[in-house]
Design a protein around this motif. Structure first.
Motif, PDB file in Angstrom:
ATOM      1  N   ILE A  14       0.857  -1.187   0.000  1.00  0.00           N
ATOM      2  CA  ILE A  14       0.000   0.000   0.000  1.00  0.00           C
ATOM      3  C   ILE A  14       0.892   1.237   0.000  1.00  0.00           C
ATOM      4  N   VAL A  15       0.506   2.241  -0.776  1.00  0.00           N
ATOM      5  CA  VAL A  15       1.281   3.479  -0.836  1.00  0.00           C
ATOM      6  C   VAL A  15       0.393   4.686  -0.589  1.00  0.00           C
ATOM      7  N   GLU A  16       1.014   5.743  -0.101  1.00  0.00           N
ATOM      8  CA  GLU A  16       0.436   7.081  -0.169  1.00  0.00           C
ATOM      9  C   GLU A  16       1.003   7.684  -1.443  1.00  0.00           C
ATOM     10  N   TYR A  17       0.160   8.391  -2.173  1.00  0.00           N
ATOM     11  CA  TYR A  17       0.636   9.002  -3.407  1.00  0.00           C
ATOM     12  C   TYR A  17       0.258  10.477  -3.429  1.00  0.00           C
ATOM     13  N   GLU A  18       1.018  11.210  -4.215  1.00  0.00           N
ATOM     14  CA  GLU A  18       0.687  12.609  -4.497  1.00  0.00           C
ATOM     15  C   GLU A  18       1.043  12.882  -5.952  1.00  0.00           C
ATOM     16  N   SER A  19       0.077  13.346  -6.689  1.00  0.00           N
ATOM     17  CA  SER A  19       0.286  13.652  -8.098  1.00  0.00           C
ATOM     18  C   SER A  19       1.446  14.629  -8.257  1.00  0.00           C
ATOM     19  N   ASP A  20       2.303  14.356  -9.233  1.00  0.00           N
ATOM     20  CA  ASP A  20       3.436  15.228  -9.542  1.00  0.00           C
ATOM     21  C   ASP A  20       3.681  15.127 -11.046  1.00  0.00           C
ATOM     22  N   LEU A  21       2.713  15.600 -11.814  1.00  0.00           N
ATOM     23  CA  LEU A  21       2.776  15.457 -13.265  1.00  0.00           C
ATOM     24  C   LEU A  21       3.880  16.325 -13.851  1.00  0.00           C
ATOM     25  N   CYS A  22       4.696  15.691 -14.680  1.00  0.00           N
ATOM     26  CA  CYS A  22       5.753  16.432 -15.358  1.00  0.00           C
ATOM     27  C   CYS A  22       5.134  17.295 -16.455  1.00  0.00           C
ATOM     28  N   GLU A  23       5.917  18.157 -17.021  1.00  0.00           N
ATOM     29  CA  GLU A  23       5.429  19.082 -18.045  1.00  0.00           C
ATOM     30  C   GLU A  23       4.786  18.332 -19.219  1.00  0.00           C
ATOM     31  N   GLU A  24       5.376  17.210 -19.620  1.00  0.00           N
ATOM     32  CA  GLU A  24       4.859  16.447 -20.760  1.00  0.00           C
ATOM     33  C   GLU A  24       3.483  15.841 -20.488  1.00  0.00           C
ATOM     34  N   LEU A  25       3.147  15.636 -19.215  1.00  0.00           N
ATOM     35  CA  LEU A  25       1.857  15.040 -18.851  1.00  0.00           C
ATOM     36  C   LEU A  25       0.962  16.010 -18.084  1.00  0.00           C
ATOM     37  N   LYS A  26       1.261  17.299 -18.149  1.00  0.00           N
ATOM     38  CA  LYS A  26       0.559  18.277 -17.309  1.00  0.00           C
ATOM     39  C   LYS A  26      -0.956  18.265 -17.483  1.00  0.00           C
ATOM     40  N   ASP A  27      -1.450  17.814 -18.632  1.00  0.00           N
ATOM     41  CA  ASP A  27      -2.892  17.784 -18.861  1.00  0.00           C
ATOM     42  C   ASP A  27      -3.512  16.425 -18.529  1.00  0.00           C
ATOM     43  N   ALA A  28      -2.684  15.463 -18.137  1.00  0.00           N
ATOM     44  CA  ALA A  28      -3.199  14.139 -17.763  1.00  0.00           C
ATOM     45  C   ALA A  28      -3.953  14.249 -16.444  1.00  0.00           C
ATOM     46  N   LYS A  29      -4.872  13.332 -16.236  1.00  0.00           N
ATOM     47  CA  LYS A  29      -5.665  13.343 -15.008  1.00  0.00           C
ATOM     48  C   LYS A  29      -5.634  11.957 -14.393  1.00  0.00           C
ATOM     49  N   LEU A  30      -5.401  11.903 -13.072  1.00  0.00           N
ATOM     50  CA  LEU A  30      -5.400  10.618 -12.388  1.00  0.00           C
ATOM     51  C   LEU A  30      -6.786   9.997 -12.457  1.00  0.00           C
ATOM     52  N   ILE A  64     -12.339   0.886  -2.632  1.00  0.00           N
ATOM     53  CA  ILE A  64     -11.856   1.068  -3.997  1.00  0.00           C
ATOM     54  C   ILE A  64     -12.745   2.080  -4.708  1.00  0.00           C
ATOM     55  N   ILE A  65     -12.120   3.057  -5.356  1.00  0.00           N
ATOM     56  CA  ILE A  65     -12.845   4.054  -6.130  1.00  0.00           C
ATOM     57  C   ILE A  65     -13.359   3.375  -7.395  1.00  0.00           C
ATOM     58  N   GLU A  66     -14.661   3.451  -7.608  1.00  0.00           N
ATOM     59  CA  GLU A  66     -15.288   2.777  -8.750  1.00  0.00           C
ATOM     60  C   GLU A  66     -15.275   3.631 -10.022  1.00  0.00           C
ATOM     61  N   ASP A  67     -15.364   4.945  -9.872  1.00  0.00           N
ATOM     62  CA  ASP A  67     -15.440   5.846 -11.018  1.00  0.00           C
ATOM     63  C   ASP A  67     -14.099   5.869 -11.751  1.00  0.00           C
ATOM     64  N   ARG A  68     -14.108   5.546 -13.029  1.00  0.00           N
ATOM     65  CA  ARG A  68     -12.891   5.496 -13.842  1.00  0.00           C
ATOM     66  C   ARG A  68     -12.727   6.732 -14.730  1.00  0.00           C
ATOM     67  N   THR A  69     -13.538   7.735 -14.520  1.00  0.00           N
ATOM     68  CA  THR A  69     -13.479   8.947 -15.328  1.00  0.00           C
ATOM     69  C   THR A  69     -12.191   9.714 -15.015  1.00  0.00           C
ATOM     70  N   PRO A  70     -11.388  10.054 -16.056  1.00  0.00           N
ATOM     71  CA  PRO A  70     -10.179  10.832 -15.796  1.00  0.00           C
ATOM     72  C   PRO A  70     -10.501  12.120 -15.036  1.00  0.00           C
ATOM     73  N   GLY A  71      -9.683  12.392 -14.021  1.00  0.00           N
ATOM     74  CA  GLY A  71      -9.845  13.594 -13.221  1.00  0.00           C
ATOM     75  C   GLY A  71     -10.691  13.415 -11.977  1.00  0.00           C
ATOM     76  N   THR A  72     -11.301  12.244 -11.794  1.00  0.00           N
ATOM     77  CA  THR A  72     -12.153  12.033 -10.624  1.00  0.00           C
ATOM     78  C   THR A  72     -11.383  11.525  -9.411  1.00  0.00           C
ATOM     79  N   ALA A  73     -10.178  11.060  -9.606  1.00  0.00           N
ATOM     80  CA  ALA A  73      -9.377  10.562  -8.478  1.00  0.00           C
ATOM     81  C   ALA A  73      -8.729  11.728  -7.747  1.00  0.00           C
ATOM     82  N   PRO A  74      -8.575  11.605  -6.433  1.00  0.00           N
ATOM     83  CA  PRO A  74      -7.895  12.671  -5.691  1.00  0.00           C
ATOM     84  C   PRO A  74      -6.436  12.793  -6.121  1.00  0.00           C
TER      85      PRO A  74
END
Length: 124
Positions: A14-30, A64-74
């Motif tokens: 199990i991990v704790e995570y924090e989004s750290d999107l690089c410039e190339e992925l700046k528009d990606a959504k968890l 478990i988060i059920e919603d798979r829509t990009p951008g809905t994850a914390p």
């Protein structure tokens, strides 16, 4: 710290995570179902490689988060990690410990910083 027991969760660790999107992925959504790979902190992906270890995101109650829509994850949270290749589990069991740091990566690009908070099934 959490209002659920980490030790009863399934998964390899199990991990704790924090989004750290690089410039190339700046528009990606968890989102749930993303197939990011795992890179240990201090490893060189070109020399040490990256590992097929995929996250399953949890909500604040440990479900478990059920919603798979990009951008809905914390952008910060907890995830169950699943080692995809069974034959690599013994290798990872030697490296994964509470406090181990790493990254979720997509190719050479970082998606999130992670820290192991429970060893899970690797310790069993």
């Amino acid at each position: 710290m959490y209002n659920f027991d980490l030790d009863v969760l399934p998964g390899d660790f199990i991990v704790e995570y924090e989004s750290d999107l690089c410039e190339e992925l700046k528009d990606a959504k968890l989102h749930q179902g993303m197939k990011t790979d795992f890179l240990y902190d201090g490893d060189d992906p070109l020399v040490d490689g990256i590992s097929m270890i995929w996250p399953e995101l949890l909500d604040s109650n440990g479900h478990i988060i059920e919603d798979r829509t990009p951008g809905t994850a914390p952008t910060k949270g907890i995830a169950i990690m699943w080692i995809v290749r069974e034959e690599t589990k013994s290798y990872h069991a030697k490296r994964i410990k509470v406090g181990t740091k790493g990254y979720w990566v997509r190719g050479p690009f970082r998606v999130a910083n992670v820290t192991v908070i429970s060893v899970g099934d690797l310790a069993r």
